[in-house]
Design an enzyme around this catalytic site. Sequence first.
Site, PDB file in Angstrom:
ATOM      1  N   GLU A 195       0.868  -1.211   0.043  1.00 33.57           N
ATOM      2  CA  GLU A 195       0.001   0.041  -0.096  1.00 33.57           C
ATOM      3  C   GLU A 195       0.919   1.294  -0.028  1.00 33.57           C
ATOM      4  OE1 GLU A 195      -3.151   0.758   2.635  1.00 33.57           O
ATOM      5  OE2 GLU A 195      -3.899  -1.343   2.636  1.00 33.57           O
ATOM      6  N   SER A 261       5.049 -19.801  -1.849  1.00 35.52           N
ATOM      7  CA  SER A 261       5.019 -21.468  -1.552  1.00 35.52           C
ATOM      8  C   SER A 261       4.447 -21.957  -2.803  1.00 35.52           C
ATOM      9  CB  SER A 261       4.187 -21.585  -0.214  1.00 35.52           C
ATOM     10  OG  SER A 261       4.843 -20.986   0.941  1.00 35.52           O
ATOM     11  N   ASP A 333      -5.836  -9.620   1.359  1.00 33.25           N
ATOM     12  CA  ASP A 333      -5.496  -8.409   1.785  1.00 33.25           C
ATOM     13  C   ASP A 333      -6.146  -8.038   3.032  1.00 33.25           C
ATOM     14  OD1 ASP A 333      -4.963  -5.626   1.812  1.00 33.25           O
ATOM     15  OD2 ASP A 333      -6.415  -5.033   0.239  1.00 33.25           O
ATOM     16  N   ASP A 336      -4.625  -2.795   6.451  1.00 34.10           N
ATOM     17  CA  ASP A 336      -4.897  -1.534   5.684  1.00 34.10           C
ATOM     18  C   ASP A 336      -4.347  -0.524   6.646  1.00 34.10           C
ATOM     19  OD1 ASP A 336      -6.598  -2.283   3.486  1.00 34.10           O
ATOM     20  OD2 ASP A 336      -8.414  -1.601   4.423  1.00 34.10           O
TER      21      ASP A 336
END
Length: 825
Positions: A195, A261, A333, A336
């Site tokens: 971000e 991975s 995600d 934040d």
Amino acid sequence: MARIFKWLMWLATGAVVLVVAAVVLVWYFASRSLPDYDGTYTVSGITAPVEIVRDNADVPHIFGQSDEDVFFALGYAHAQDRLWQMTMLRRTVQGRLSELFGQRTVKIDNLMRRLDLYGLAVTSVKAQDAPTTAALTAYAAGVNAWLGEINTGSRGRGAPEMWIFNAPIAPWQPADSIAILKLLALQLSGQANDEVLRARTSLVVPAERLVDILPDDPTDGIAALPDYSALVGDVPKYAANTRWPDDPLSPLMGHNLAGASNAWAAGISRSATGSTLLASDPHLQLTAPTVWYLARLQLAAGDVIGGTIPGLPLVLSGRSADLGWGITTAYVDDQDVHIEQINPDNPNQYRTPDGWADFRARDSIVTIKDAPAITLKLKWTDNGPVLPGDVFDLGTVTPPGHVTSLSWTALTGDDPSLSAAMAMMKSRTIEEAIAAAEPYVAPAQNLTLADRTDVAMKTIGAIPRRDPNHQSKGRLPSYGYLPENRWQGVMPYADNPEFVAPEGGIVGNTNNKTVDRPFPNHVSYNWGDTQRVQRWRRLMQSREVHTRDSFIEAQLDTVSFTARSLLPLVGADLWFTGDAAEDGTPERRRQIALTLLANWNGEMNEHLPEPLIYAAWMRSLQDRLIRDELGPLATEFTHIDPVFIERVFRDVDGASVWCDVIQSAPVETCTDIARQSLDDALTWIGETWGTNLETLRWGDAHQAANDHPTLGKVPILQWFVNIRQSTSGGDNTLMRGQTSGTGANPFLNVHAAGYRGVYDFADPDSSVFVTATGQSGHFLSRYYDNLGELWRRGEYIPMSLDPDLARAAALGTMRLEPQSGSKSP
């Protein structure tokens, strides 16, 4: 003269004797902590005798009459072999490294205190179910039993490092294990870092070019983002980097190193064996010893075997007789960054949707070796902890009068993730495992499963629920006081991506995008792979049915889809177009390099020169493309982005504009930049590795850096504690060996598959596994690096649950007796 010579001889002899005596003394004290794998010991904390049978690779096979006794013995074995590693993991998550390392680790401790992962782990103890609580308690008792043996049995302080960094070892607690799982979540999370990098880049390049240098997955539509300066405002167009310390003790991974991975499985219809197959190789930072520790546990629900992490009473990737599981970072995600406005009239308050509110605050004292202690003022908002500006370079995107906070799913004090993982490990079928993982929170993982009849993949972990009107869709830091930017809980577990009994018979993940959903059900905009998945798809679909050996071949595959796709694109106008050139000239070296690359199949083999030429060329190419636009910010882009380079050379949406150097009067073409960057690369290679291109070896540059996190840079000692090996593979191969991207050798292999396992449920005892170093964390042990050479060569050791096989070639058998049993020898 003779007398002087005689005295000099005596002095020289005496000096040699003293040096030898010092070395012997050091060796003696260090070797005292080498554990004895044979014998009988009386311990408090078990109800019946327990056996720890160590096979000839030093893998403990633990046999006990109750699960609690088995977990006790696992804690005992972990502490015997990895005590220093365990205590360092605990100190890291507690924010107490500076007590040993002084000013070097103050920034790390500062961050860990502000995240308060350890405090959240303490309160999460009560969130565990009864079996997990019993397992954590028993495991801690096993660790502490070995600590007691160190104190009473002259065990050399438990590890050689303890002689250098002498500090008391506190008893192990159940919260310590939960905290280590949270620390692992931090190491695998990179969304906040992405971000901030996206925000910083948006301040120096136009919005239409941001999608080039930080591209979405090419199978997605391009998401329209607001300009960051318009979104937040008052941020300088460029701010200097505030570099986070490049320290192996840091739990923060750089951009492109957050997690990776591979795992895939084949159902009966795609297996030649008559049952299912599964391959798993989770990738983490390479260290000596590796973070992985192989073990077999005899449990009431069925024996399990696979990779554990010292500090956790859990097989994270492995199998039972009926179920196999592998894990890959899901790239959810789950973070934040919020810009929090400070009340100009009261610095102890921040803005919320309902007005000004007080920060939750408390003081925390950090003790620093050889320096005065410091007191931190820890602050939390409703969105999460307030972080210092040097973390993720947050200070460069924070406007005056504001601070930044972090929302992250792992920041909960009611976290049953360990219980969910424990229940999953004890499951017998895919359906049981998926149901068991529902309470799991973090780190978010793609769980690849195979039982005896089918295969599946399920994303486990909390996925934040965001408002459809979120200003940046979670892709940029946003104001924390706006309701639409705040989280609204988490998505239902049923909405997590799930693939059970796929029609094609094969399921897998290479950190690639798993679903194509619109925001806010999108899972993520940032995925960890757009390249390896192309090679994986080809290998999986190139044959109708698979075997254990074909899965091993895929796991060890070193062909770079990226090299095969980029080289014809970048070099299209360079091959066979140059004039004749004399030996030794730059033109002649360029022609030799292009000839080598023209005949290369893209295999990143350690013995070949072409991978080094290709890697250096692409690295120089990206730097030339972005340096004039980004300036010093270009140093943040440490690894090439193949999608960016492809966009530029295909001129997608005008992306070829990156080839023109904006400071120069002429208009440079992409062919010009390709040629110049190849010359740059060849110059660097000549200065670093030699001018004879045909004799170069990729493996000389691409060495696996299994370095000791605390002693790896100490002169002389580094030769004993670091494990360096030439390796094949690269950033974008299935046998991934992620390069460092920085320093004198940017191609050092620093992030790879520390554990590999391949499980065949037609004949489970023919399954195999291996780790990157060895079982012991003691650098004087012959088991410190005994598996490393096998790992480098792509070899494995048997992964059998047959107790007779374990005992047949056992290097030692330890028997733990309860307190009322026989006395220790």
